[in-house]
Enzyme design. Structure first.
Site, mmCIF file in Angstrom:
data_model
loop_
_atom_site.group_PDB
_atom_site.id
_atom_site.type_symbol
_atom_site.label_atom_id
_atom_site.label_comp_id
_atom_site.label_asym_id
_atom_site.label_seq_id
_atom_site.Cartn_x
_atom_site.Cartn_y
_atom_site.Cartn_z
ATOM 1 N N LYS A 1 5.514 9.302 8.223
ATOM 2 C CA LYS A 1 5.396 8.743 9.586
ATOM 3 C C LYS A 1 6.490 9.243 10.540
ATOM 4 O O LYS A 1 6.463 10.396 10.972
ATOM 5 C CB LYS A 1 5.330 7.221 9.503
ATOM 6 N N TYR B 1 0.861 -1.191 0.000
ATOM 7 C CA TYR B 1 0.000 0.000 0.000
ATOM 8 C C TYR B 1 0.892 1.233 0.000
ATOM 9 O O TYR B 1 1.869 1.291 0.763
ATOM 10 C CB TYR B 1 -0.888 -0.002 1.255
ATOM 11 N N ASP C 1 9.343 2.835 -1.212
ATOM 12 C CA ASP C 1 8.383 3.495 -0.338
ATOM 13 C C ASP C 1 8.770 3.140 1.099
ATOM 14 O O ASP C 1 8.415 2.078 1.603
ATOM 15 C CB ASP C 1 6.959 3.028 -0.667
#
Ligand code: KE4
Length: 424
Positions: free
Chosen positions: A264, A141, A236
């Site tokens: 994050k 994702y 990613d």
């Protein structure tokens, strides 16, 4: 105000009562809770219940909640104002830290989320190569950008299909989706479309199908096949960046991607994303180059300060051996509890992230991850919550430990988990 009342009110004004779907507990059942306070490795809900926290806000809170150094720096910055709309010194400080810590990054652009980071990275790859296709992995994702919110079509190395209403097929068809860890499928995709594949985007250690490490040599293989075909390799590292080491997965595995996406931990709990890479690639980003991308609050001074304090702590203390020791203690403890109860399970651990799968198969891609008993996971999640342990409300996510989890806290959590499993 309590959980039930607050969530009822939330349903009146927020779709599903949440600002991100997974928070509605649809995957695990039961009534969602609202969290109002965190300190160290603990959080408190709107009813005043305390939990030992392994969600860590989906990864960012590697230093635990309300770390004194972070709170002080943010409080001091807020006094000077919240946002100015022109460059501020803290953007430059955080950029220097990213360049210093992430091996492949010479220049970086800050955005406001991981989605913005991956969306911009894909646009940059298409802009730099002049090619159209994006290759991604089933189960990985990368945020909710149309070109990446695409599910695997039938068969191997086929065009993607829209992962949600609202994405035209013409867009989904520019994304190729293949199984994670499947070199053959990647080779086949390049044989068919190689001259027109702008980039391969991958979570170097998958976190969004649950934790799934790359097979031996898989990342090196991706590095080589993209190099050979004039495609860019995008890591990613929104989850793995600053999580698996101070230089993320690329430092741990010694592979340098062309573009790295971050988020994050980078913001330490404030909304920050970033994409970065070699000068020759990043110089193509506006206003230096032609590939456009922008953002009103990109580089927001308060968010930058939160990120600076977080990364400085990780760079200077390098707490990774300690984090791995605590994760070993947790994963082995949970494995013993489930084993003693005769519950089939697989635990995948990489560094300070792990996932408990309720399956007896090895989990090495999305198909095998989906063999898990998600109904049992739901009961497990709800029982843990009842006993005061908060893990991600979905089988296909990662549990995290941070520097605020000491040995005694893991011990305490294992006692609570043992109690919870008794009633499973
Ligand atoms: P955000 O746009 O949510 O900041 O980042 C998207 C993203 C990109 N790349 C990876 C590897 C990610 O894990 C994410 C976001 N992760 C999810 C759960 N792992 C965030 C939780 C949520 O959607 O609420």
């Amino acid at each position: 105000m309590n959980n039930r009342k607050l969530m009822e009110e939330a349903l009146e004004v927020l779709p599903g009562g949440v600002n991100s779907p997974v928070r509605a507990f649809k995957a695990v059942g039961g009534s969602p809770i609202a969290l109002v306070k965190g300190r160290g490795c603990r959080v408190w809900d709107a009813d005043g219940n305390e939990y030992i926290d392994f969600l860590a806000s989906w990864g960012p809170l590697i230093l635990g909640h309300a770390h004194p150094k972070v709170v002080k720096a943010v409080r001091d910055e807020v006094e000077k104002g919240l946002s100015f709309g022109l460059t501020n010194p803290h953007e430059v400080r955080l950029a220097h830290l990213v360049v210093e810590m992430v091996p492949s990054v010479e220049k970086v652009r800050f955005v406001n989320s991981g989605t913005e980071a991956t969306m911009s990275a894909v646009r940059l790859a298409r802009g730099v190569t002049g090619k159209r296709y994006v290759l991604k992995f089933d189960g990985c994702y990368h945020g909710h950008y149309d070109s990446l919110l695409v599910s695997a079509g039938s068969g191997v190395a086929t065009f993607g299909i829209p992962g949600t209403p609202g994405i035209p097929e013409e867009i989904a068809e520019l994304t190729l989706v293949v199984p994670f860890n499947d070199e053959g499928a990647v080779k086949e995709a390049f044989e068919r479309y190689g001259e027109d594949i702008a980039c391969v985007i991958v979570e170097p250690v998958a976190g969004n199908m649950g934790v799934v490490p790359p097979k031996e040599g898989f990342l090196k293989f991706l590095r080589e096949i993209t190099q050979k075909n004039g495609s860019l390799l995008i890591f990613d590292e929104v989850i793995t960046g600053f999580r698996l080491s101070k230089g993320g997965a690329q430092e741990l595995f010694g592979i340098e991607p062309d573009i790295t996406c971050l988020g994050k931990i980078l913001g330490g709990g404030m909304p920050v994303g970033a994409y970065g890479g070699r000068r020759e690639i990043m110089s193509q980003v506006a206003p230096e180059g032609p590939v456009y991308q922008a953002g009103t609050l990109s580089g927001n001074p308060v968010a930058m300060v939160c990120g600076v304090e977080t990364l400085k702590e990780l760079r200077d203390k390098e707490p990774y051996p300690q984090l791995e020791a605590r994760m070993k203690q947790l994963s082995e403890g949970v494995g013993k509890i489930l084993g003693d109860k005769g519950i089939p399970h697989r635990i995948n651990v990489v560094g300070s992230m792990m996932t408990v799968f309720f399956t007896d198969r090895e989990v090495f891609d999305f198909e095998s991850a989906k063999s898990s008993d998600t109904e049992l996971f739901g009961r497990f999640f709800r029982k843990l919550l009842e006993k005061g342990v908060l893990i991600p409300p979905s089988q296909f996510e990662a549990w995290f430990v941070g520097t605020a989890h000491e040995e005694k806290h893991i011990e305490e959590a294992l006692e609570r988990i043992s109690e919870a499993v008794k009633d499973l």
